[in-house]
Design a protein around this motif. Structure first.
Motif, PDB file in Angstrom:
ATOM      1  N   LYS A  11       2.012  -9.834   5.291  1.00 36.86           N
ATOM      2  CA  LYS A  11       0.595 -10.172   5.131  1.00 36.86           C
ATOM      3  C   LYS A  11      -0.258  -9.479   6.190  1.00 36.86           C
ATOM      4  CE  LYS A  11      -2.731 -12.318   3.086  1.00 36.86           C
ATOM      5  NZ  LYS A  11      -3.247 -11.744   1.855  1.00 36.86           N
ATOM      6  N   GLU A  12       0.293  -9.365   7.389  1.00 37.91           N
ATOM      7  CA  GLU A  12      -0.422  -8.675   8.473  1.00 37.91           C
ATOM      8  C   GLU A  12      -0.563  -7.181   8.181  1.00 37.91           C
ATOM      9  OE1 GLU A  12       0.604  -7.658  13.052  1.00 37.91           O
ATOM     10  OE2 GLU A  12       0.910  -9.737  12.451  1.00 37.91           O
ATOM     11  N   MET A  13       0.481  -6.586   7.601  1.00 37.92           N
ATOM     12  CA  MET A  13       0.474  -5.152   7.330  1.00 37.92           C
ATOM     13  C   MET A  13      -0.339  -4.808   6.090  1.00 37.92           C
ATOM     14  SD  MET A  13       4.409  -4.271   8.246  1.00 37.92           S
ATOM     15  CE  MET A  13       4.237  -2.503   8.331  1.00 37.92           C
ATOM     16  N   LEU A  14      -0.418  -5.740   5.148  1.00 36.90           N
ATOM     17  CA  LEU A  14      -1.137  -5.507   3.898  1.00 36.90           C
ATOM     18  C   LEU A  14      -2.099  -6.668   3.649  1.00 36.90           C
ATOM     19  CD1 LEU A  14       1.953  -4.366   1.851  1.00 36.90           C
ATOM     20  CD2 LEU A  14       0.065  -2.894   2.537  1.00 36.90           C
ATOM     21  N   THR A  32      -2.662 -10.007  -2.438  1.00 37.87           N
ATOM     22  CA  THR A  32      -2.391 -11.424  -2.690  1.00 37.87           C
ATOM     23  C   THR A  32      -0.904 -11.691  -2.457  1.00 37.87           C
ATOM     24  OG1 THR A  32      -1.832 -11.103  -5.019  1.00 37.87           O
ATOM     25  CG2 THR A  32      -4.187 -11.455  -4.483  1.00 37.87           C
ATOM     26  N   GLU A  33      -0.539 -12.965  -2.455  1.00 36.41           N
ATOM     27  CA  GLU A  33       0.869 -13.346  -2.286  1.00 36.41           C
ATOM     28  C   GLU A  33       1.738 -12.701  -3.375  1.00 36.41           C
ATOM     29  OE1 GLU A  33       4.141 -15.269  -0.524  1.00 36.41           O
ATOM     30  OE2 GLU A  33       2.084 -15.165   0.237  1.00 36.41           O
ATOM     31  N   LYS A  34       1.266 -12.724  -4.611  1.00 35.80           N
ATOM     32  CA  LYS A  34       2.021 -12.140  -5.718  1.00 35.80           C
ATOM     33  C   LYS A  34       2.181 -10.628  -5.536  1.00 35.80           C
ATOM     34  CE  LYS A  34       2.440 -12.286 -10.699  1.00 35.80           C
ATOM     35  NZ  LYS A  34       2.020 -12.936 -11.919  1.00 35.80           N
ATOM     36  N   GLN A  35       1.119  -9.958  -5.097  1.00 34.56           N
ATOM     37  CA  GLN A  35       1.188  -8.516  -4.870  1.00 34.56           C
ATOM     38  C   GLN A  35       2.143  -8.184  -3.717  1.00 34.56           C
ATOM     39  OE1 GLN A  35      -3.066  -8.000  -4.388  1.00 34.56           O
ATOM     40  NE2 GLN A  35      -3.218  -6.935  -6.369  1.00 34.56           N
ATOM     41  N   MET A  41       8.080 -17.000  -1.002  1.00 36.29           N
ATOM     42  CA  MET A  41       7.110 -16.768   0.044  1.00 36.29           C
ATOM     43  C   MET A  41       7.460 -15.491   0.798  1.00 36.29           C
ATOM     44  SD  MET A  41       5.726 -19.454   2.744  1.00 36.29           S
ATOM     45  CE  MET A  41       4.837 -19.006   4.163  1.00 36.29           C
ATOM     46  N   THR A  42       6.474 -14.700   1.104  1.00 37.38           N
ATOM     47  CA  THR A  42       6.711 -13.437   1.777  1.00 37.38           C
ATOM     48  C   THR A  42       6.690 -13.605   3.282  1.00 37.38           C
ATOM     49  OG1 THR A  42       4.361 -12.937   1.665  1.00 37.38           O
ATOM     50  CG2 THR A  42       5.735 -12.057  -0.087  1.00 37.38           C
ATOM     51  N   HIS A  43       7.205 -12.615   3.968  1.00 32.97           N
ATOM     52  CA  HIS A  43       7.264 -12.627   5.425  1.00 32.97           C
ATOM     53  C   HIS A  43       5.849 -12.513   5.991  1.00 32.97           C
ATOM     54  CE1 HIS A  43       8.239 -11.347   9.489  1.00 32.97           C
ATOM     55  NE2 HIS A  43       9.454 -11.798   9.261  1.00 32.97           N
TER      56      HIS A  43
END
Length: 163
Positions: A7-10, A14-17, A1-3
């Motif tokens: 997600k806010e910056m990009l 998608t999660e994978k990207q 899982m990403t920070h």
């Protein structure tokens, strides 16, 4: 899982990207100097995919291109490195006699330091005031440079009892 900040910056990724972008950023951090072709080979990704993620990192100011190679010579293909001016973290260490603060670049270089004297037995509100002074000076420096502040970390110096 990403920070969540990623997600806010990009928001369009998608999660994978986002994970791939983070992996590329970590590779550049670990290697210091690396080409797109080397990233592609090491990560098992196509060069066009690597180029897309690298472009996003360059556009955000995290990464820049240079013509230097890992051995310091100028190279023919663009070499990627973390942009030392892309943003900063503030590190604060509370010690017995001093509150130490440092402005740290994306590459981990200490750019500036600030110290504020304290004394043993100081009241908690006085210690917090000194800590705020140190943080305030460093945050103001980031604002003067017009760059991003990614985080503030605070630690207490001293020995750790291993018992």
């Amino acid at each position: 899982m990403t920070h969540p900040l990623a997600k806010e910056m990009l928001p369009d990724l998608t999660e994978k990207q986002l994970q791939r972008t983070g992996t590329i950023l970590k590779q550049i951090l670990d290697r210091r100097l690396v080409t797109r072709a080397e990233l592609s080979e090491e990560l098992g990704m196509s060069t066009s995919s690597v180029a897309k993620y690298v472009k996003a990192l360059i556009d955000m100011g995290f990464v820049r291109e240079t013509d230097r190679s890992a051995d310091g010579a100028t190279g023919r293909s663009a070499v990627l490195e973390l942009d030392p001016t892309g943003g900063f973290n503030v590190a604060v260490v509370l010690e017995l006699n001093t509150v130490h603060g440092a402005l740290v670049s994306l590459r981990g270089d200490v750019v500036e330091t600030v110290d504020e004297p304290v004394y043993y037995g100081m009241r908690a509100d006085e210690l917090m005031s000194c800590t705020r002074v140190v943080i305030g000076k460093l945050v103001a420096r980031v604002a003067e440079q017009g760059t991003k502040l990614f985080g503030i970390g605070i630690a207490m110096g001293g020995a750790v009892d291993q018992r």
